[in-house]
Design an enzyme around this catalytic site. Sequence first.
Site, mmCIF file in Angstrom:
data_model
loop_
_atom_site.group_PDB
_atom_site.id
_atom_site.type_symbol
_atom_site.label_atom_id
_atom_site.label_comp_id
_atom_site.label_asym_id
_atom_site.label_seq_id
_atom_site.Cartn_x
_atom_site.Cartn_y
_atom_site.Cartn_z
ATOM 1 N N GLY A 76 0.468 -1.045 0.160
ATOM 2 C CA GLY A 76 0.438 -0.134 -0.058
ATOM 3 C C GLY A 76 0.958 1.366 -0.104
ATOM 4 N N GLY A 77 0.051 2.388 0.123
ATOM 5 C CA GLY A 77 0.927 3.607 -0.692
ATOM 6 C C GLY A 77 0.900 4.279 -1.672
ATOM 7 N NE ARG A 78 0.242 9.795 -3.607
ATOM 8 C CZ ARG A 78 -0.965 10.452 -3.338
ATOM 9 N NH1 ARG A 78 -1.570 11.045 -2.225
ATOM 10 N NH2 ARG A 78 -1.282 11.019 -4.171
ATOM 11 C CE1 TYR A 79 6.824 6.000 -8.380
ATOM 12 C CE2 TYR A 79 5.075 7.402 -8.419
ATOM 13 C CZ TYR A 79 5.433 6.653 -9.170
ATOM 14 O OH TYR A 79 5.289 6.362 -10.290
ATOM 15 C CB THR A 80 9.002 5.443 -0.053
ATOM 16 O OG1 THR A 80 9.356 5.782 0.730
ATOM 17 C CG2 THR A 80 8.716 4.199 -0.578
ATOM 18 C CE1 TYR A 81 17.545 6.530 -2.282
ATOM 19 C CE2 TYR A 81 17.110 7.487 -0.474
ATOM 20 C CZ TYR A 81 17.719 6.675 -1.507
ATOM 21 O OH TYR A 81 19.152 6.266 -1.300
ATOM 22 N N GLY A 149 4.167 0.668 5.263
ATOM 23 C CA GLY A 149 3.651 0.530 3.576
ATOM 24 C C GLY A 149 3.447 -0.662 3.877
ATOM 25 C CB SER A 162 12.357 2.880 5.705
ATOM 26 O OG SER A 162 11.109 3.815 5.514
ATOM 27 C CB CYS A 178 4.527 9.388 2.020
ATOM 28 S SG CYS A 178 5.478 7.543 2.281
#
Length: 223
Positions: A76-81, A149, A162, A178
């Site tokens: 789940g969720g959006r972009y992360t690094y 996530g 993280s 996010c």
Amino acid sequence: MSPASPETVEIRRSANRIPYREALATMAARNDAIGRGEAKELVWLLEHPPVYTAGTSAAAGELLDPRFEVVEAGRGGRYTYHGPGQRIGYVMLDLRERGRDVRRFVQAIEGWVIATLGDIGVEAWRAEGRIGIWTKDVDGREAKIGAIGVRVRRWVTMHGFSVNLAPDLAHFTGIVPCGIEEFGVTSLAKLGKPLAPESWDEALLARLDDFLAALNGKMSALP
């Protein structure tokens, strides 16, 4: 043995950086094995080489500069690094034995991270309407220090959290982390609280009993 007992959970701590796709394949295989009753539950602490990961809600316009590999994560969720200096916790637990409550699982992870940060002298909190773990940055503004996530397949969990120990914060500028544009990202190093990955792991695992108690709906010391 009670499912709430930490002895039922394998703890794996990787010193080497694990490529994200390799970790994803390992998680999927372990998730299946736990679901079949052929493997113990697992908490895996590790770091990745630099990578951007896309959750199921990721919007194309939030990938600003794909300077690193971009991987569909399935969580789940959006972009992360993810990258060096950021400690990852992948949590693979069998919710069939732990209440079948995904919301409580997420809240227990949040509380675990928040309590651990508090133990090392960093006040952190949840923020209404904003996914992740938040704290006060050096300029006094709220900033994100941890991401959450998860994915649940047949009541067995994958992915997790993280925490930014000392990553290159400039790497976050390639995405809208996010999906939240108006707040920055910080780290323990930026806050003047440098901590080695091994020390973070020890502090986190000292709270494992509290995390499992919260997950099983029992009283715990977590926020």
